[in-house]
Design a protein around this motif. Structure first.
Motif: not given
Lengths: 299, 299, 299, 299
Positions: B81, B21-22, B95-97, B77
């Motif tokens: 990123e 999820r982002l 933002w945040q993965f 990943k």
């Protein structure tokens, strides 16, 4: 407008011509139900529905609502009330009989917003409400048309900080002239004076928005939006001297989300307000509410 | 306790091993979705679900949650990123993965009341929550048994006005040692210091009662009873320095009546609290919440 | 009637003159969002809101609703649609643009019961619904007055078992003449023929009562009363050839008790019906519904 | 497990040691309330709460629930019941006294799913339920641990098509041995024989899913998903010979959307089921339910 109302009313009055309700408040003590039901029975009344509530069986307050059928009630009610009086005094009750063949007379106060007014009128003309609406009073001329189209007189009485006492005087005279039983503030955006309220104690019903948690003061929808509330609501209550702090009659809520902007919240708010106000009026019309201190017992 | 949990977790981890999820916040501007979806597409990701919200398309704030599948995500990943960073900078994003094969690690703080704790544990062990619960911390010894019976360590750290800084120090060390992602206050009856909160900004979830209208201060159930409210509720929110004023995550209500005494209201309140807190935790676990100012966007 | 509507509509049309919505259905595959958002971006559109849903990321069906601003849309939309076509073909989409400066044109069909009709008209004239209502069609003359008092033509077309094909022909001609986009059956007590439905596939909205558990067939309220149900509801759906079995748009419920007689249940039922139908119409007006098989995706 | 239960129970038993309830059903006729309240009054009882309902005041059925305090009830109840008998016969009543100092004894039947069982046990041990749970019976061994950890015996009685009569015999013997008052089927996935049911007429409580509209038969959640329902629910009822068609006690619903897959629907369904079942059990424990034909009067 539509002719459903007349038919509904006639059928209602015929069906319930011998039906009455009795509301009672007194200190709790043994024998209350026995004494009350005995008098009713001796006068030939049949209890159709009865609700009681006691705050505390050992010395609290006792509340009761009895709905009963008494054949030929119009002729017999004088005697029933007379024979009830000694019991009322013995038990130090507050009591009140009301008879369903006497329709309650409701006045509506309104300003510019029409959602609550139109909903009340719809329920009135569709036969959901059994009552009379002898007049509507407004501090604005805007909503005359939908009211008069139902044959209901619409009184436009402007209110400002200079003429408020005179305006209220005029309103009270109209309420008296039309023999009004209770008043519904359908988004009436004026604060009534303590003096006005005294004339209709626990007989003025108001509606206002409510939030979890509450936002007291100005711009509540804007602040609810800023806090991102997920539920908004409305509260209907009897008007007392403490603005918006009177005994709560009915409440309702709907879920909202961050996608609702301030306008959307207000739109949803309108839907809840008209629904909650209509339910509160219905409860009042059915004599289901007893006020005790600053709360209501709703049977 | 029961062995359903292990099976559920394994099946979950297997099913979503390549899922991520982002979460994004930035100023609204044309081309955001195009740029983000292009990067994801170029790395072989398939968008499974995507939600957006913009406070105002002409210059407001833009929020987005993207859930995507990326085969062999564990290996890829890092590169994703890295390639995302230039866009993030260009659009001045936060933002945040997050990756679903890394279970979030939740600590529960509790005092003496067990209803929220037990409900969280039930959902954990029944496989409704996909997370780890590495420890429970309490300022009372009372609830050790149900926690330890699930094999979860229970730390009893008494708190009083003299030892509060030391107690919080000890708590923070435990959270660090167990590598905790977020904290749930399951009716933890202590106020956390601003310093503590700073370590877990928007990562401490609290639950408290709510009423329509609100009763701020002491004895809320007693006052709600006295006012005769018809609806009671609960609000879950992230903890901020302003006690009980943080961003609302989830709310819930139930209808009550005059028949509910204070104890009944509290009993209903407990049912709402455990339900609302569980839903808030679920939303947090699924990375559905973006905090913006003092409100939440819940996708 | 009231003049709020005109003002609301003008302000709406001005605020959203450059706003459009795009609805998409296709097989799930990587890159859909990237391709769609790229085209929109290249034409200067700014995505305001976007929702997606995929039944199964590995080979399911993908649904998307995009709401976007495109300055000077009236002039540019031809080109946008032309450039969108190759992508639509490449991804084998079903897609549909709609422009908010073109108000949807809604016809209402009604019989004798007025609750749904009056609620729709209220929301229309109060500015909750942004649409046109060019006509109302009824198989009874009863509800002419409230419709015509808003300046809306009312067509009385009697229907019986002998004239049904002719009546439907007449209805279809009116719908065509008035350029109607969709039809709302506001308690229209006639079954539409499959042929009629074909002309407005997924564009006829109906409302009917619903119970837990369901009572299929005649006298549902009587049977719900006999079984003592504690919750009654209403379901709004698109009309298909299978009577009352079409894709569900919206549902609602209210709690009831043994105290509600059949008439009370019907009264509550009317309140739910008008509320649920209004919400379904709102969703349709906002292009939030995609029909897939016999279910709806509601964004 | 926790020791809250014992304390709560003791305080409950002390507070209500002189409290009783009387449930009545008879043909409506004048004087019922007068006669009943007179007897209670003459024995020194104080009516704390009283509810009545009449299907039709002119010749329908009359229902009544009276809760009363009678100091020194343990000694006096024999005489009260004896003196009540003539009235009961005169009015051709069905009546039943129950005494709150005699805790009801509840058996739980369960299979593999634990959500309803665990919720019942939580409410039991947290003191929300005032009752005894002398045993749990299951056709599977899986849920032994949480039951026995509360000190409650767990009987594993396998059931298959060959041994069903013997299994039921064994169950009935256990219920008799433990002096069980009523049985709760907490997702017990076996159909009880008419013979078994006869032993606990209107004393077996079941829970099942419910949908608007209903999906009778196999795979209801799958079919609800395919139809795209927006609300799912659960219904609790007394078990009769007609499977799932017995008198409804309580119902509940939650809103869902297209985003819920079949597993999500089942998860939400579990939450509703445990909540609705617990409320039904609470109503039964408080003697609030009178069964009449195939419906319940819930006071």
């Amino acid at each position: 407008m539509l002719h459903t109302k007349q038919t509904n009313l006639e059928s209602f009055l015929h069906q319930y011509k011998d039906r009455a309700r009795l509301l009672i408040t007194c200190n709790d003590q043994p024998g209350i139900v026995a004494k009350i039901s005995k008098v009713l029975y001796e006068h030939g009344a049949n209890i159709v529905q009865s609700d009681q509530y006691s705050t505390d069986p050992s010395g609290g307050t006792f509340f009761m609502r009895v709905e009963f059928e008494l054949p030929d009630i119009e002729r017999k009610k004088g005697e029933l009330e007379k024979d009830f009086e000694p019991i009322g005094k013995e038990l130090q009750m507050k009591w009140q009989f009301s008879y369903m063949n006497q329709l309650k007379r409701m006045a509506i106060f309104v300003s510019k917003q029409d959602h609550c007014l139109l909903d009340l009128l719809w329920r009135y003309q569709s036969g959901d409400f059994f009552c009379e609406i002898p007049l509507v009073i407004s501090n604005h001329p805007d909503l005359r048309e939908p009211v008069e189209s139902l044959g209901i007189p619409y009184y436009y009485i402007p209110v400002n900080k200079d003429n408020k006492p005179e305006a209220e005087m005029q309103q009270l005279e109209l309420l008296k002239k039309y023999n009004i039983d209770f008043v519904v503030l359908a988004r009436y955006m004026q604060i009534l004076s303590p003096d006005f309220i005294k004339h209709y104690r626990h007989r003025i019903i108001n509606i206002h928005h409510s939030f979890l948690p509450a936002f007291v003061g100005a711009r509540p929808y804007e602040r609810a939006y800023e806090r991102g509330v997920k539920i908004i609501g409305a509260t209907s209550h009897y008007v007392t001297e403490d603005l918006d702090e009177g005994p709560i009659i009915e409440q309702g809520v709907k879920e909202v989300s961050h996608r609702y902007n301030v306008e959307d919240l207000k739109r949803v708010g309108r839907t809840i307000e008209r629904d909650v106000l209509a339910r509160a009026v219905q409860l009042h019309l059915e004599d289901r509410i007893i006020v005790h201190g600053n709360k209501t017992i709703v049977f």
